[in-house]
Motif scaffolding. Structure first.
Motif, PDB file in Angstrom:
ATOM      1  N   VAL A  65       0.818  -1.204   0.000  1.00  0.00           N
ATOM      2  CA  VAL A  65       0.000   0.000   0.000  1.00  0.00           C
ATOM      3  C   VAL A  65       0.858   1.264   0.000  1.00  0.00           C
ATOM      4  O   VAL A  65       0.516   2.254  -0.643  1.00  0.00           O
ATOM      5  N   ILE A  66       1.993   1.227   0.735  1.00  0.00           N
ATOM      6  CA  ILE A  66       2.875   2.401   0.741  1.00  0.00           C
ATOM      7  C   ILE A  66       4.142   2.154  -0.081  1.00  0.00           C
ATOM      8  O   ILE A  66       5.140   2.862   0.056  1.00  0.00           O
ATOM      9  N   GLY A  67       4.092   1.151  -0.947  1.00  0.00           N
ATOM     10  CA  GLY A  67       5.207   0.883  -1.834  1.00  0.00           C
ATOM     11  C   GLY A  67       6.323   0.114  -1.167  1.00  0.00           C
ATOM     12  O   GLY A  67       6.134  -0.541  -0.134  1.00  0.00           O
ATOM     13  N   ASP A  68       7.489   0.175  -1.748  1.00  0.00           N
ATOM     14  CA  ASP A  68       8.666  -0.476  -1.188  1.00  0.00           C
ATOM     15  C   ASP A  68       9.112   0.262   0.072  1.00  0.00           C
ATOM     16  O   ASP A  68       9.276   1.489   0.046  1.00  0.00           O
ATOM     17  N   ILE A  69       9.318  -0.465   1.146  1.00  0.00           N
ATOM     18  CA  ILE A  69       9.703   0.169   2.405  1.00  0.00           C
ATOM     19  C   ILE A  69      11.143   0.656   2.311  1.00  0.00           C
ATOM     20  O   ILE A  69      12.045  -0.094   1.934  1.00  0.00           O
ATOM     21  N   ARG A  70      11.348   1.926   2.654  1.00  0.00           N
ATOM     22  CA  ARG A  70      12.688   2.519   2.629  1.00  0.00           C
ATOM     23  C   ARG A  70      13.329   2.491   4.016  1.00  0.00           C
ATOM     24  O   ARG A  70      14.478   2.103   4.170  1.00  0.00           O
ATOM     25  N   TYR A  71      12.544   2.915   5.023  1.00  0.00           N
ATOM     26  CA  TYR A  71      13.101   2.886   6.371  1.00  0.00           C
ATOM     27  C   TYR A  71      11.992   2.836   7.418  1.00  0.00           C
ATOM     28  O   TYR A  71      10.820   3.106   7.122  1.00  0.00           O
ATOM     29  N   VAL A  72      12.387   2.464   8.627  1.00  0.00           N
ATOM     30  CA  VAL A  72      11.501   2.395   9.788  1.00  0.00           C
ATOM     31  C   VAL A  72      12.043   3.344  10.848  1.00  0.00           C
ATOM     32  O   VAL A  72      13.261   3.423  11.047  1.00  0.00           O
ATOM     33  N   ARG A  73      11.131   4.066  11.520  1.00  0.00           N
ATOM     34  CA  ARG A  73      11.555   4.940  12.603  1.00  0.00           C
ATOM     35  C   ARG A  73      10.694   4.678  13.840  1.00  0.00           C
ATOM     36  O   ARG A  73       9.474   4.735  13.770  1.00  0.00           O
ATOM     37  N   ILE A  74      11.367   4.407  14.966  1.00  0.00           N
ATOM     38  CA  ILE A  74      10.698   4.196  16.254  1.00  0.00           C
ATOM     39  C   ILE A  74      11.017   5.373  17.162  1.00  0.00           C
ATOM     40  O   ILE A  74      12.178   5.760  17.295  1.00  0.00           O
ATOM     41  N   GLN A  75       9.997   5.931  17.792  1.00  0.00           N
ATOM     42  CA  GLN A  75      10.186   6.982  18.793  1.00  0.00           C
ATOM     43  C   GLN A  75       9.367   6.626  20.033  1.00  0.00           C
ATOM     44  O   GLN A  75       8.173   6.362  19.930  1.00  0.00           O
ATOM     45  N   LEU A  76      10.021   6.609  21.172  1.00  0.00           N
ATOM     46  CA  LEU A  76       9.316   6.340  22.421  1.00  0.00           C
ATOM     47  C   LEU A  76       9.892   7.255  23.497  1.00  0.00           C
ATOM     48  O   LEU A  76      11.049   7.097  23.899  1.00  0.00           O
ATOM     49  N   ASN A  77       9.108   8.217  23.946  1.00  0.00           N
ATOM     50  CA  ASN A  77       9.464   9.114  25.049  1.00  0.00           C
ATOM     51  C   ASN A  77       8.415   8.965  26.143  1.00  0.00           C
ATOM     52  O   ASN A  77       7.238   9.256  25.899  1.00  0.00           O
ATOM     53  N   TRP A  78       8.819   8.514  27.315  1.00  0.00           N
ATOM     54  CA  TRP A  78       7.890   8.390  28.443  1.00  0.00           C
ATOM     55  C   TRP A  78       8.478   9.045  29.681  1.00  0.00           C
ATOM     56  O   TRP A  78       9.713   9.063  29.869  1.00  0.00           O
ATOM     57  N   GLN A  79       7.617   9.552  30.532  1.00  0.00           N
ATOM     58  CA  GLN A  79       8.062  10.078  31.819  1.00  0.00           C
ATOM     59  C   GLN A  79       8.134   8.937  32.837  1.00  0.00           C
ATOM     60  O   GLN A  79       7.461   7.915  32.692  1.00  0.00           O
ATOM     61  N   PRO A  80       8.951   9.072  33.866  1.00  0.00           N
ATOM     62  CA  PRO A  80       9.067   8.017  34.876  1.00  0.00           C
ATOM     63  C   PRO A  80       7.738   7.801  35.603  1.00  0.00           C
ATOM     64  O   PRO A  80       7.029   8.755  35.925  1.00  0.00           O
ATOM     65  N   ALA A  81       7.414   6.542  35.846  1.00  0.00           N
ATOM     66  CA  ALA A  81       6.223   6.202  36.617  1.00  0.00           C
ATOM     67  C   ALA A  81       6.570   6.124  38.094  1.00  0.00           C
ATOM     68  O   ALA A  81       7.738   5.984  38.472  1.00  0.00           O
ATOM     69  N   ALA A  82       5.557   6.188  38.937  1.00  0.00           N
ATOM     70  CA  ALA A  82       5.780   6.195  40.387  1.00  0.00           C
ATOM     71  C   ALA A  82       6.557   4.973  40.840  1.00  0.00           C
ATOM     72  O   ALA A  82       7.486   5.055  41.654  1.00  0.00           O
ATOM     73  N   ARG A  83       6.204   3.807  40.301  1.00  0.00           N
ATOM     74  CA  ARG A  83       6.878   2.584  40.771  1.00  0.00           C
ATOM     75  C   ARG A  83       8.340   2.534  40.345  1.00  0.00           C
ATOM     76  O   ARG A  83       9.151   1.877  40.995  1.00  0.00           O
ATOM     77  N   GLU A  84       8.673   3.230  39.242  1.00  0.00           N
ATOM     78  CA  GLU A  84      10.069   3.281  38.826  1.00  0.00           C
ATOM     79  C   GLU A  84      10.879   4.227  39.698  1.00  0.00           C
ATOM     80  O   GLU A  84      12.108   4.131  39.757  1.00  0.00           O
ATOM     81  N   LEU A  85      10.193   5.117  40.383  1.00  0.00           N
ATOM     82  CA  LEU A  85      10.850   6.050  41.297  1.00  0.00           C
ATOM     83  C   LEU A  85      10.850   5.542  42.735  1.00  0.00           C
ATOM     84  O   LEU A  85      11.241   6.261  43.650  1.00  0.00           O
ATOM     85  N   GLY A  86      10.400   4.297  42.917  1.00  0.00           N
ATOM     86  CA  GLY A  86      10.353   3.728  44.260  1.00  0.00           C
ATOM     87  C   GLY A  86       9.188   4.222  45.083  1.00  0.00           C
ATOM     88  O   GLY A  86       9.174   4.057  46.311  1.00  0.00           O
ATOM     89  N   GLU A  87       8.181   4.796  44.431  1.00  0.00           N
ATOM     90  CA  GLU A  87       7.037   5.352  45.150  1.00  0.00           C
ATOM     91  C   GLU A  87       5.826   4.427  45.149  1.00  0.00           C
ATOM     92  O   GLU A  87       4.815   4.727  45.763  1.00  0.00           O
TER      93      GLU A  87
END
Length: 326
Positions: free
Chosen positions: A143-165
């Protein structure tokens, strides 16, 4: 096998909705026993979910004659140990993802599977979910033709349990238990699915660091990777941004357009081509592992093949090891 009678080692949070109840909703499948080291919690789980037997000892569950298949749902640090013990006892194993803490542990598990002839499956359930199968269909039909590249982006803030809370420490940011940090936990799903859609990745490199010092594990990773087909990939994962910077998106960029989607947060698929924009909204089922469990049961009954095995599952660990230099 005719009837698959499952026993769960580690009936914790992941089994409450994602997987545990699904075993009784798949034809020719039943959940007959559960195990947790905390006897009170094991008994409570069994009572709430109408499971006939419970244990606080893994060997007792593995050797239960009514159990003929094992689901290992503990954190990764014990996956190899429990899976190997179960396979040596003559019982197929379905293990949570990531498959283990590192490539060496995955290979040890696969070796025992080969030696014993016991099937080994990994809970990369996105290989069976309608949402992700639609993405694969759109790529496969060009549908989008021949794939040229893949890009992953993941930005998350720390969760309470990761901060020991939180009420309990978060094993996902303890490398001794998880094998790494949140990158290990989440990117394993992403790399497994990318290989399912685009084929093997032949090279990957990158860097990971602990920038914020909030916990022991690395909290940021950057990666470049190349598929055997020639498609290139780039990814960034950062788990210490503020909520305004939160972003989770993956893009396939092709010769005729772009496909964007989310692995973890939203049910959108957006396809942009010269003819316009198409959006797809395909919610996850109540028990996200149920479609894969159904395929695994069919595999064990000789009626089909699971798309996620020990051999395919180990690849995510290998790629992450390449990127982090482990």
């Amino acid at each position: 096998m005719d009837q698959i009678n499952w026993g769960i080692i580690g009936c914790g949070d992941v089994t409450e909705v994602k997987s545990g109840q699904a075993f009784n909703k798949v034809p020719h499948s039943s959940l007959v026993a559960v195990m947790r080291r905390d006897a009170e919690k094991a008994a409570d789980y069994a009572k709430r979910h109408n499971v006939p037997a419970w244990y606080d000892d893994a060997d007792a569950l593995i050797n239960d004659p009514n159990v003929n298949a094992i689901y290992v749902a503990t954190p990764p640090g014990s996956h190899a140990d429990y899976a190997i013990r179960a396979m040596r006892a003559g019982k197929p194993v379905y293990v949570e993802k990531p498959m283990a803490r590192n490539t060496a542990e995955c290979e040890a598990m696969s070796q025992v599977s080969r030696e014993t002839g016991m099937p080994l499956f990994v809970a990369f359930y996105r290989r069976a979910l309608p949402y992700f199968l639609k993405i694969k269909e759109l790529i496969d039909t060009n549908v989008i033709g021949d794939i040229r590249y893949v890009r992953i982006q993941l930005n998350w803030q720390p969760a309470a349990r990761e901060l020991g809370e939180g009420p309990e420490p978060n094993w996902r940011v303890s490398p001794d238990i998880s094998g790494g940090g949140l990158f290990h936990d989440l990117a394993s799903h992403q790399f497994d699915f990318l290989e399912y859609v685009l084929g093997p990745i032949k090279a990957a490199n990158g860097i990971s660091r602990n920038q914020a010092g909030l916990y022991e594990a690395d909290d940021i990773a950057m990666a470049n990777f190349e598929f055997q087909s020639g498609v290139l990939g780039i990814g960034s994962w950062c788990f210490t941004v503020n909520k305004e910077q939160r972003l989770e998106q993956t893009e396939f960029v092709g010769s005729k357009g772009k496909l964007s989607f989310s692995f973890f947060e939203k049910y959108f698929i957006r396809v942009e081509t010269e003819t316009g924009v198409a959006n797809y909204d395909i919610p996850f089922p109540e028990h996200v592992q149920q479609p894969l469990i159904e395929l695994i049961v069919k595999d064990l009954r000789g009626e089909g093949n699971s798309p996620s095995t020990g051999e395919t599952g180990a690849r995510a660990n290998e790629l992450i090891d390449w990127i982090t230099g482990s």
